[in-house]
Design a protein around this motif. Structure first.
Motif, PDB file in Angstrom:
ATOM      1  N   SER A 114      22.117  46.179 -17.855  1.00 15.73           N
ATOM      2  CA  SER A 114      22.768  45.900 -16.562  1.00 15.73           C
ATOM      3  C   SER A 114      23.917  45.073 -16.536  1.00 15.73           C
ATOM      4  O   SER A 114      24.541  45.239 -15.867  1.00 15.73           O
ATOM      5  CB  SER A 114      21.616  45.299 -15.562  1.00 15.73           C
ATOM      6  N   GLY A 115      23.688  44.034 -17.393  1.00 14.30           N
ATOM      7  CA  GLY A 115      24.823  43.195 -17.392  1.00 14.30           C
ATOM      8  C   GLY A 115      25.958  43.728 -17.993  1.00 14.30           C
ATOM      9  O   GLY A 115      27.268  43.233 -17.738  1.00 14.30           O
ATOM     10  N   LEU A 118      27.724  45.545 -15.799  1.00 19.55           N
ATOM     11  CA  LEU A 118      28.752  44.760 -14.871  1.00 19.55           C
ATOM     12  C   LEU A 118      29.910  44.318 -15.589  1.00 19.55           C
ATOM     13  O   LEU A 118      30.869  44.207 -14.865  1.00 19.55           O
ATOM     14  CB  LEU A 118      27.776  43.436 -14.319  1.00 19.55           C
ATOM     15  N   ASP A 213      23.700  42.471  -9.989  1.00 20.04           N
ATOM     16  CA  ASP A 213      24.686  43.567 -10.814  1.00 20.04           C
ATOM     17  C   ASP A 213      25.221  44.450  -9.730  1.00 20.04           C
ATOM     18  O   ASP A 213      26.527  44.730  -9.751  1.00 20.04           O
ATOM     19  CB  ASP A 213      23.912  43.741 -11.829  1.00 20.04           C
TER      20      ASP A 213
END
Length: 316
Positions: A114-115, A118, A213
Motif C-alpha cells: 500500500s505504501g 502511494l 494511503d
C-alpha cells in the motif's frame, strides 16, 4: 460451569482447515492457486531482472515498481506454500508462534505494498504537475528514505497486533481456524475473552495505513487529472495519462479486493464462509499475479526490454 473449563489455555498450535465447506475439492482448487503463484514468481522475477539490468530504468518509478515486485514475491510466498500443504498434503497444523509470524508477514507486506502504491502515485504527481523539479525532488536518497519509511511503518504498526494476541488472549473456544492462512481477525475470533481492544487496534491499523494511503492517492490523481486536462494538445494529454494507466489499474484491483475482504471479516456475517475465504485468498494472490502483466503490457519501456530478452533467446 466456568467458560475456562470448556476452552483451551494457551494452545501450542492451531489447525487451518483451508476453505470451509469445500474440503472435498481443495485438492483441485490448489491447481489454479499454484499456477498463479508460479506465474507471480516468474513475472515479478523477470520484472526485477529487466529493471536491474537496464540502466535507463534506474528511475524512481521503476525502482518503486521493483520494490513492488519484491513485496509481491514475499507476500505470495508467505501464503501459498502452507496453503498448498493444506490442500494437497493435509498438513493442517501450524505452531502458535509460526501462525503469529505468518500473520505479521502477510499484514506487513500488505502495508508495504500500500505504501509503495502511494509512493508511485506521488512520483506521478510530481512528474506530471512539476516536471522540471521531478529529478531534484525524487532523488535516489529520497527514494531510499521512502522505502525505509514504508517498511518501518508497516512492520511497527502490525507488530502490536501480535503482542495483543500473545499476551492478552489466553483462552480459546477452539484451535481450528476456518481459513487457509493465519489472518488477524480469523485468529482473534477464536478467543473466549474480550477482543474489543484487538478489533479496535486492527481497525486503527487498517485506516492508518490503507485508509490514509487511499485518500492521498486519490488526491494525487485528482491533481494529476486537473493538470492533464489543462494541457493544450491532445497528444500531450494522452501521453501524460498513459504514464498513469498501469498504476491506476493496480491501485483499483488492490484496494477494491482488499476492502471487500476486510469488511467481510468484520461485518459480513451473512456472507457464506467459503465465499469470503476464497475472496481473501484470491485477493492476496491476484495482485502479485497481475502486477507484472499490467506493467508489462501498459509500460512501453518494460515491454520493449521484455521483447528484447525473448527475441535474443530465440536467436540463440
Amino acid at each position: 460451569m466456568s467458560i475456562y473449563n470448556t476452552t483451551v489455555f494457551m494452545p501450542s498450535e492451531f489447525t487451518l482447515i483451508g476453505i470451509p465447506g469445500l474440503e472435498s475439492v481443495q485438492c483441485w482448487m490448489g491447481i489454479p492457486f499454484c499456477a498463479m503463484y508460479l506465474m507471480a514468481m516468474i513475472g515479478n522475477s523477470l520484472l526485477l531482472i529487466i529493471i536491474k539490468s537496464e540502466h535507463s530504468l534506474h528511475q524512481p518509478m521503476y525502482i518503486f515498481l521493483g520494490m513492488l515486485g519484491v513485496t509481491d514475491i514475499a507476500l505470495s510466498t508467505s501464503i501459498v506454500p502452507k496453503m498448498l500443504g493444506i490442500f494437497w498434503f493435509h498438513v493442517t497444523e501450524i505452531y502458535f508462534d509460526c501462525c503469529l509470524l505468518q500473520m505479521w508477514l502477510i499484514h506487513t507486506f500488505q502495508g508495504i505494498e500500500s505504501g509503495i502504491l502511494l509512493a508511485m502515485a506521488l512520483d506521478r504527481y510530481v512528474a506530471i504537475c512539476y516536471p522540471l523539479r521531478h529529478a531534484a525532488i525524487f532523488s535516489h536518497q529520497l527514494v531510499t528514505q521512502i522505502a525505509a519509511m514504508v517498511t518501518l511503518r508497516a512492520a511497527v504498526l502490525v507488530a502490536p497486533c501480535l503482542v495483543l494476541i500473545k499476551f492478552r488472549l489466553q483462552f480459546y473456544h477452539t484451535t481450528v481456524i476456518s481459513h487457509s492462512y493465519c489472518e488477524h481477525m480469523a485468529v482473534v475470533k477464536l478467543a473466549a475473552e474480550n477482543i474489543r481492544v484487538n478489533k479496535i487496534y486492527g481497525l486503527f491499523v487498517a485506516f492508518t495505513v490503507a485508509g490514509l494511503d487511499i485518500v492521498l492517492i486519490t488526491l494525487s490523481y485528482i491533481q494529476i487529472f486537473i493538470t492533464v486536462f489543462r494541457l493544450p494538445q491532445k497528444e500531450a494529454r494522452l501521453k501524460a495519462f498513459n504514464t498513469c494507466v498501469a498504476h491506476i489499474c493496480v491501485f483499483l484491483q488492490f484496494y477494491s479486493l482488499g476492502f471487500f475482504s476486510f469488511f467481510a471479516h468484520r461485518f459480513g456475517s451473512h456472507i457464506p464462509p467459503y465465499i469470503h475465504i476464497l475472496f481473501s485468498s484470491t485477493y492476496l494472490l491476484v495482485p502479485p499475479f497481475l502486477n507484472p502483466l499490467v506493467y508489462g503490457a501498459k509500460t512501453k519501456q518494460i515491454r520493449v526490454h521484455m521483447i528484447k530478452i525473448f527475441c535474443s533467446k530465440n536467436l540463440l
